[in-house]
Design a protein around this motif. Structure first.
Motif, short mmCIF file in Angstrom:
data_model
loop_
_atom_site.label_atom_id
_atom_site.label_comp_id
_atom_site.label_asym_id
_atom_site.label_seq_id
_atom_site.Cartn_x
_atom_site.Cartn_y
_atom_site.Cartn_z
N ARG A 58 44.07 45.69 70.92
CA ARG A 58 44.05 46.78 69.92
C ARG A 58 45.15 46.57 68.87
NH1 ARG A 58 41.43 49.89 73.96
NH2 ARG A 58 43.27 50.33 75.20
N ARG A 59 46.30 46.08 69.33
CA ARG A 59 47.37 45.78 68.34
C ARG A 59 46.94 44.64 67.41
NH1 ARG A 59 51.56 46.95 71.98
NH2 ARG A 59 52.40 44.85 72.22
N PHE A 60 46.27 43.65 67.98
CA PHE A 60 45.75 42.53 67.19
C PHE A 60 44.79 43.07 66.11
CE2 PHE A 60 43.03 38.37 67.77
CZ PHE A 60 43.37 37.97 66.48
N VAL A 93 36.04 41.28 61.74
CA VAL A 93 36.95 40.72 62.75
C VAL A 93 37.72 41.87 63.42
CG1 VAL A 93 38.94 39.24 63.18
CG2 VAL A 93 37.18 38.50 61.57
N ARG A 94 38.26 42.74 62.59
CA ARG A 94 38.99 43.91 63.13
C ARG A 94 38.08 44.72 64.07
NH1 ARG A 94 39.09 47.66 58.56
NH2 ARG A 94 36.90 47.61 59.16
N ASN A 136 29.90 28.72 56.93
CA ASN A 136 29.20 29.75 56.15
C ASN A 136 29.77 31.16 56.33
OD1 ASN A 136 28.03 29.57 58.75
ND2 ASN A 136 26.13 30.51 58.04
N PHE A 137 30.16 31.51 57.57
CA PHE A 137 30.84 32.79 57.80
C PHE A 137 32.07 32.55 58.67
CE2 PHE A 137 26.51 34.40 56.81
CZ PHE A 137 26.85 35.24 55.77
N PRO A 138 33.12 31.99 58.08
CA PRO A 138 34.26 31.55 58.90
C PRO A 138 34.88 32.67 59.74
CG PRO A 138 34.41 30.65 56.69
CD PRO A 138 33.27 31.63 56.67
N MET A 139 35.03 33.86 59.18
CA MET A 139 35.70 34.93 59.94
C MET A 139 34.83 35.58 61.00
SD MET A 139 38.42 36.86 57.46
CE MET A 139 37.55 36.92 55.90
N PRO A 140 33.65 36.13 60.64
CA PRO A 140 32.88 36.82 61.67
C PRO A 140 32.53 35.91 62.85
CG PRO A 140 32.00 37.32 59.51
CD PRO A 140 33.02 36.26 59.31
N THR A 167 41.16 31.12 56.73
CA THR A 167 41.22 32.45 57.36
C THR A 167 41.47 32.34 58.86
OG1 THR A 167 38.79 32.43 57.34
CG2 THR A 167 39.90 33.75 55.66
N ALA A 168 40.87 31.33 59.50
CA ALA A 168 41.08 31.18 60.95
C ALA A 168 42.55 30.90 61.25
CB ALA A 168 40.20 30.06 61.50
N ILE A 169 43.16 30.04 60.43
CA ILE A 169 44.58 29.72 60.64
C ILE A 169 45.42 31.00 60.51
CG2 ILE A 169 46.55 28.52 59.60
CD1 ILE A 169 44.53 26.23 58.88
N ARG A 170 45.10 31.81 59.52
CA ARG A 170 45.85 33.07 59.31
C ARG A 170 45.61 34.05 60.46
NH1 ARG A 170 50.03 35.11 58.62
NH2 ARG A 170 50.35 36.96 57.30
N ILE A 171 44.38 34.13 60.94
CA ILE A 171 44.08 35.05 62.04
C ILE A 171 44.84 34.61 63.31
CG2 ILE A 171 42.21 35.76 63.62
CD1 ILE A 171 40.38 35.83 61.06
N GLY A 172 44.97 33.31 63.51
CA GLY A 172 45.76 32.82 64.65
C GLY A 172 47.21 33.28 64.55
N GLU A 173 47.77 33.25 63.34
CA GLU A 173 49.15 33.73 63.13
C GLU A 173 49.24 35.24 63.38
OE1 GLU A 173 50.10 30.41 59.60
OE2 GLU A 173 49.79 32.52 59.06
#
Ligand code: NAP
Ligand code: MG
Length: 458
Positions: A58-60, A93-94, A136-140, A167-173
């Motif tokens: 949930r914090r993520f 993603v959220r 094509n849809f990197p985040m979802p 975006t994936a790299i940023r989501i990992g951070e």
């Protein structure tokens, strides 16, 4: 992001062809080290109290929520997505992480009646799960894999497509920032033939969740067979949009472009075959024309853009190749100049043997053909090796149900094109895939079911 690789890959802005970033290309040995780190992090993540794992997820989700604009901006620049799509994708993603944050305390087993004792089942995590994501849809697509996998207690190694890793790299951070322990969610940018192939062959990876082309999906399935590795495949599509003469033709024609030209047609669910009942065919095409020509195809830095460019020069060449012998009925607009632009295009088709009718174009090209009656519509819709999604436009409820049940595809919408909601299952029939993602059961697909019998007398 974990990499000591010296090799890098230049990420381009597809709207301009200009360079956006230089990203490390992880090598095979470094990929192995990331997989080992994920395995090391696994016992503690698995053994965390369910409520604590839920709280971290949930914090993520909350940290992702605080970075929606930043993530969307990265996708506008790196993938050429429109702002409204990119914001929706980051929000997805959220929402997906939030939805599956409710799973840890709800991974229920069963108690099954037996004589002389009790019998219970447990859903146990697999260990390290690999998620391989297309451009094509990197985040979802990343979130649909990692969120239920993490919720079920697995650690994840995730490879974004080489062209769209930002975006994936940023989501990992952001996961680390939220307090998800190091090693639990690992983003590994690099080539499919190196990083992706290592995910398939490394014995510590216990499941591969792949989205991409049917061709590569078959190789992944064959590779996974070697170690009886679990595999989920979300592959291509050639989905039908079936319009009956009794439908609200204005509504059907106004919606049809968005069902195929969204994301410039680079969508596995694209309704790229429109089947129209013959008595309504001419009227439908008349109504379709303004809907196609008025589509706002612009550099996505313009917030009013409804369709952006294709992802790459080679994707553009591949899409244009489908138009060589085609009978083009309607052409929309597209900016000239640099960038990988193709205008939205409607092709009239006489025979289901035409290449544009059979093969996945993965670009803004839709083929239209008339049909005669309900049975013909279902036969034509099913005349494909794919079976991902589809739409049915009719006001006759009985027909809507019959045709929905008759089409061999995983996701059908009636008088609508919406086929993806994170709380409903998603996946393909036939060569469109194997297994299901999303919906209430997704975490179970990242577990083994263990049965334990305990005798009453010790
Ligand atoms: P792809 O080659 O199947 O790539 C999908 C993902 O798999 C990428 O991350 C890719 O890495 C990786 N990969 C490639 N070869 C691999 C291998 N041998 N082992 C493990 N991973 C591997 O798809 P694409 O080339 O990007 O697109 C080609 C066509 O696939 C499209 O034109 C479209 O028809 C279809 N497609 C379908 C979907 C879908 O949502 N169903 C999505 C994308 C594409 P790299 O980035 O390094 O190549
Ligand atoms: Mg490829």
């Amino acid at each position: 992001m974990a990499s000591s690789a010296s090799e890098t890959h230049t990420v381009l802005n597809p709207a301009t062809g200009g360079a956006v970033a230089e990203v490390p290309s992880t090598g095979a040995e470094e990929t192995d080290r990331v997989i080992e780190r994920a395995q090391d992090a696994f016992p503690a993540w698995r053994d965390l109290a369910p409520g604590e794992r839920a709280g971290l997820l949930r914090r993520f989700a909350a940290v992702v929520d605080a970075h929606i604009e930043e993530l969307a901006e990265l996708e506008v620049r790196n993938a050429g997505h429109t702002w409204s799509n990119a914001r929706w994708e980051a929000g997805n993603v959220r929402d997906v992480v939030n939805y599956y944050s409710a799973a840890p305390e709800r991974l229920f087993g069963r108690q099954i009646p037996v004589a002389g004792g009790i019998d219970v089942t447990f859903h146990e995590p697999l260990g390290v799960v690999a998620v391989i994501v297309p451009w094509n849809f990197p985040m979802p697509i990343a979130g649909w894999g990692f969120a239920p996998a993490l919720a079920a207690g697995n650690c994840v190694v995730l490879k974004p497509a080489e062209m769209t890793p930002l975006t994936a790299i940023r989501i990992g951070e952001l996961a680390l920032e939220a307090g998800v322990p190091p090693g639990v969610l690992n983003v590994v940018p690099g080539k499919g033939s190196v990083v992706g192939a290592r995910f398939v062959s490394h014995p510590l990876v216990r499941k591969v969740c792949f989205t991409g082309s049917t061709e590569v999906g078959k190789q992944i399935m064959a590779g996974c067979a070697e170690q009886v590795k679990r595999v989920t495949l979300e592959l291509g599509g050639k989905s039908a949009n079936v319009v009956f003469a009794d439908a609200d033709l204005g509504k059907a024609a106004a919606a049809a472009p968005y069902a195929v030209f969204d994301n410039a047609g680079q969508d596995c669910c694209a309704r790229s075959r429109i089947l129209v009942e013959r008595s309504a065919y001419d009227q439908f095409l008349e109504l379709l024309e303004p809907a196609v020509t008025s589509l706002r195809v612009l550099d996505p830095v313009d917030e009013s853009s409804e369709m952006g460019p294709l992802i790459s020069a080679s994707q553009k060449a591949s899409v244009l190749g489908f138009l060589d012998d085609a009978e083009v009925a309607i052409t929309g607009s597209a900016p000239g100049g640099a960038g990988f632009w193709v205008p939205p295009t409607v092709v009239a088709v006489d025979s289901p043997d035409e290449r544009v009718w059979r093969e996945e174009v993965f670009g803004p090209v839709v083929a239209v053909m008339p049909f005669d009656g309900e049975a013909d519509a279902v036969t034509l819709a099913n005349d494909t090796e794919y079976g991902l999604s589809g739409s049915v436009y009719t006001r006759d409820l009985g027909r809507a149900l019959r045709v929905s049940r008759g089409i061999q595809a995983g996701n059908i919408s009636v008088n609508s094109h919406a086929s993806v909601r994170y709380w409903t299952p998603f996946g393909g029939y036939k060569q469109s895939g194997l297994g299901r993602e999303l919906g209430p059961d997704a975490p179970n697909a990242f577990t083994e079911e263990k049965n334990v019998y305990i005798a009453q007398e010790a």
